[in-house]
Enzyme design. Structure first.
Site, PDB file in Angstrom:
ATOM      1  N   LYS A 162     -19.753  55.389  54.183  1.00 50.20           N
ATOM      2  CA  LYS A 162     -18.383  54.972  53.805  1.00 50.20           C
ATOM      3  C   LYS A 162     -18.447  53.834  52.779  1.00 50.20           C
ATOM      4  O   LYS A 162     -17.633  53.763  51.851  1.00 50.20           O
ATOM      5  CB  LYS A 162     -17.603  54.544  55.059  1.00 50.20           C
ATOM      6  CG  LYS A 162     -16.254  53.908  54.794  1.00 50.20           C
ATOM      7  CD  LYS A 162     -15.213  54.866  54.227  1.00 50.20           C
ATOM      8  CE  LYS A 162     -13.983  54.106  53.769  1.00 50.20           C
ATOM      9  NZ  LYS A 162     -12.874  54.920  53.362  1.00 50.20           N
TER      10      LYS A 162
ATOM     11  N   LYS B  86     -11.449  43.921  52.324  1.00 51.28           N
ATOM     12  CA  LYS B  86     -12.276  43.885  53.545  1.00 51.28           C
ATOM     13  C   LYS B  86     -13.471  44.828  53.382  1.00 51.28           C
ATOM     14  O   LYS B  86     -14.607  44.494  53.705  1.00 51.28           O
ATOM     15  CB  LYS B  86     -11.400  44.266  54.740  1.00 51.28           C
ATOM     16  CG  LYS B  86     -12.079  44.473  56.064  1.00 51.28           C
ATOM     17  CD  LYS B  86     -12.446  45.910  56.360  1.00 51.28           C
ATOM     18  CE  LYS B  86     -11.307  46.876  56.391  1.00 51.28           C
ATOM     19  NZ  LYS B  86     -11.686  48.256  56.716  1.00 51.28           N
TER      20      LYS B  86
HETATM   21  P1  NAP Z   1      -2.825  49.849  58.592  1.00 49.10           P
HETATM   22  O1  NAP Z   1      -1.754  50.743  58.131  1.00 49.10           O
HETATM   23  O2  NAP Z   1      -2.777  48.409  58.293  1.00 49.10           O
HETATM   24  O3  NAP Z   1      -2.954  50.045  60.189  1.00 49.10           O
HETATM   25  C1  NAP Z   1      -3.830  49.288  60.949  1.00 49.10           C
HETATM   26  C2  NAP Z   1      -3.737  49.732  62.401  1.00 49.10           C
HETATM   27  O4  NAP Z   1      -4.643  48.946  63.175  1.00 49.10           O
HETATM   28  C3  NAP Z   1      -2.350  49.512  63.009  1.00 49.10           C
HETATM   29  O5  NAP Z   1      -2.101  50.519  63.964  1.00 49.10           O
HETATM   30  C4  NAP Z   1      -2.528  48.153  63.686  1.00 49.10           C
HETATM   31  O6  NAP Z   1      -1.620  47.920  64.725  1.00 49.10           O
HETATM   32  C5  NAP Z   1      -3.932  48.308  64.224  1.00 49.10           C
HETATM   33  N1  NAP Z   1      -4.586  47.029  64.520  1.00 49.10           N
HETATM   34  C6  NAP Z   1      -5.041  46.104  63.631  1.00 49.10           C
HETATM   35  N2  NAP Z   1      -5.630  45.075  64.262  1.00 49.10           N
HETATM   36  C7  NAP Z   1      -5.560  45.367  65.579  1.00 49.10           C
HETATM   37  C8  NAP Z   1      -6.011  44.707  66.756  1.00 49.10           C
HETATM   38  N3  NAP Z   1      -6.648  43.525  66.688  1.00 49.10           N
HETATM   39  N4  NAP Z   1      -5.772  45.285  67.943  1.00 49.10           N
HETATM   40  C9  NAP Z   1      -5.133  46.483  68.025  1.00 49.10           C
HETATM   41  N5  NAP Z   1      -4.690  47.154  66.964  1.00 49.10           N
HETATM   42  C10 NAP Z   1      -4.904  46.620  65.753  1.00 49.10           C
HETATM   43  O7  NAP Z   1      -4.268  50.336  58.078  1.00 49.10           O
HETATM   44  P2  NAP Z   1      -4.772  51.805  57.645  1.00 49.10           P
HETATM   45  O8  NAP Z   1      -4.594  51.932  56.179  1.00 49.10           O
HETATM   46  O9  NAP Z   1      -4.211  52.831  58.583  1.00 49.10           O
HETATM   47  O10 NAP Z   1      -6.348  51.617  57.891  1.00 49.10           O
HETATM   48  C11 NAP Z   1      -6.943  51.781  59.173  1.00 49.10           C
HETATM   49  C12 NAP Z   1      -8.460  51.891  58.971  1.00 49.10           C
HETATM   50  O11 NAP Z   1      -8.734  53.036  58.147  1.00 49.10           O
HETATM   51  C13 NAP Z   1      -9.058  50.654  58.250  1.00 49.10           C
HETATM   52  O12 NAP Z   1     -10.342  50.398  58.764  1.00 49.10           O
HETATM   53  C14 NAP Z   1      -9.131  51.132  56.803  1.00 49.10           C
HETATM   54  O13 NAP Z   1     -10.135  50.455  56.082  1.00 49.10           O
HETATM   55  C15 NAP Z   1      -9.463  52.609  56.989  1.00 49.10           C
HETATM   56  N6  NAP Z   1      -9.078  53.486  55.861  1.00 49.10           N
HETATM   57  C16 NAP Z   1      -7.862  53.394  55.251  1.00 49.10           C
HETATM   58  C17 NAP Z   1      -7.552  54.254  54.193  1.00 49.10           C
HETATM   59  C18 NAP Z   1      -6.226  54.222  53.476  1.00 49.10           C
HETATM   60  O14 NAP Z   1      -6.138  54.836  52.392  1.00 49.10           O
HETATM   61  N7  NAP Z   1      -5.194  53.572  54.011  1.00 49.10           N
HETATM   62  C19 NAP Z   1      -8.480  55.204  53.770  1.00 49.10           C
HETATM   63  C20 NAP Z   1      -9.697  55.285  54.420  1.00 49.10           C
HETATM   64  C21 NAP Z   1      -9.987  54.424  55.465  1.00 49.10           C
HETATM   65  P3  NAP Z   1      -0.121  47.372  64.408  1.00 49.10           P
HETATM   66  O15 NAP Z   1       0.696  48.595  64.136  1.00 49.10           O
HETATM   67  O16 NAP Z   1       0.276  46.659  65.636  1.00 49.10           O
HETATM   68  O17 NAP Z   1      -0.237  46.448  63.217  1.00 49.10           O
END
Ligand code: NAP
Length: 299
Positions: free
Chosen positions: A172, A240
């Site tokens: 990744k 990050k």
């Molecule tokens: P996001 O929309 O910011 O969502 C983050 C999620 O994590 C939310 O459900 C949040 O809960 C939860 N969370 C964060 N800290 C937490 C904690 N301490 N305890 C419990 N729940 C927690 O992020 P995302 O874009 O979906 O990304 C999620 C992961 O996928 C990350 O590692 C990111 O690097 C990876 N990713 C993202 C993408 C993209 O294009 N977005 C692509 C590939 C990989 P709340 O709803 O309460 O905030």
């Protein structure tokens, strides 16, 4: 045999992934820190868990998709975390992008319970999550990979076992080097096109089918032109990932010249309070330096 699936973390990515599991008819239990995000899934047929422990108690396969290494640790090690509800034979799949080092630590704790771990980070943006076309890069045992495959196929297309535990996260990071350096190329090309007085839409159309083709160009180029900075992936989370890349590169003794440059460009944008914008707002860093603004003659 159909297994019971749990999903922890219904953010931008988890939202689409969990919906696709439901659409394929899988038995799904969900948990999210902000409880209100769970409602639409319950309305669509999912069960609601009160804690991560409850997810682990009630499910055979527990999928996690939260932000960063400390967040996965909290979800797994917390008082009412996954580990507290985990029993022998269950499988934890982590879709978050986190440190390969932390991954090995978490995998060890899960294995000590007689349960299994796959690191399975994803790529393909919010569009890939919504459309079920994610790339999923997996580290772990072949047998567990085969066990997970029918469920992963609800969410992704390119699903590859790349090596042992931790290898998924390392691949990744390879992916993220490619994403951000390509993002820099797209940004630089668009600013150049703007300076040359070109029609940006026609320029994009003319080059996106040739040797310069990329997902970044076709998916995020139009958003740059339209100055649509809504996040598919936020600058904060992209940063990050680059921190994880640069930490790993430091440990490996590898120079990453372009990646470290993008890391610092994103830092300038974070300092301007733009961390919540999409990662394609990288172009704003070049706009700031050049005083050339995309679309300025279209206004
Ligand atoms: P996001 O929309 O910011 O969502 C983050 C999620 O994590 C939310 O459900 C949040 O809960 C939860 N969370 C964060 N800290 C937490 C904690 N301490 N305890 C419990 N729940 C927690 O992020 P995302 O874009 O979906 O990304 C999620 C992961 O996928 C990350 O590692 C990111 O690097 C990876 N990713 C993202 C993408 C993209 O294009 N977005 C692509 C590939 C990989 P709340 O709803 O309460 O905030």
């Amino acid at each position: 045999m159909s297994e019971k699936i749990g999903f922890i973390g219904l953010g931008i990515m988890g939202h689409g992934m969990a919906h696709n599991l439901l659409k394929k008819g899988h038995d799904l239990t969900v948990w999210n820190r902000t409880e209100s995000k769970v409602d639409e899934f319950v309305a669509a047929g999912a069960k609601k868990a009160q804690t991560c422990k409850e997810v682990a108690e009630n499910c055979d396969i527990i999928m996690i998709c939260v932000s960063d290494s400390p967040d996965v640790k909290e979800v797994v090690y917390g008082e009412v975390g996954v580990l507290a509800g985990l029993t022998e034979g269950k499988l934890v799949i982590d879709h978050s992008t986190i440190s390969p080092h932390t991954t090995l630590e978490l995998a060890k704790s899960v294995n000590e319970k007689g349960a299994f771990w796959l690191d399975a980070p994803i790529s393909g943006g919010n569009e890939g999550a919504a459309n079920g076309t994610l790339s999923i890069m997996i580290g772990g045992e072949k047998e567990q990979f085969n066990r997970a495959l029918p469920y992963l196929e609800a969410m992704g297309k390119g699903i590859t076992l790349v090596g042992d535990q931790g290898a998924g996260q390392l691949v990744k990071l390879v992916n993220q080097i490619l994403v951000v350096v390509t993002g820099l190329a797209v940004s630089e090309a668009m600013v150049f096109a703007q300076a040359g007085g070109l029609d940006l839409e026609k320029t994009l159309k003319a080059v996106e089918g040739g040797a310069a083709a990329s997902w970044m160009l076709s998916a995020r180029g139009p958003q740059m032109i339209e100055r649509d900075w809504r996040p598919g992936f936020t600058i904060d989370l992209q940063q990050k990932d680059l921190r994880l890349v640069l930490e790993a590169a430091d440990q490996l003794g590898v120079p990453l010249i372009a990646t470290s440059m993008v890391f610092n460009m994103y830092r300038t944008l974070q300092q301007q309070g733009l961390g919540g914008e999409g990662n394609h707002a990288l172009v704003k860093s070049l706009e700031n330096m050049s005083k050339i603004t995309l679309g300025e003659d279209h206004k």
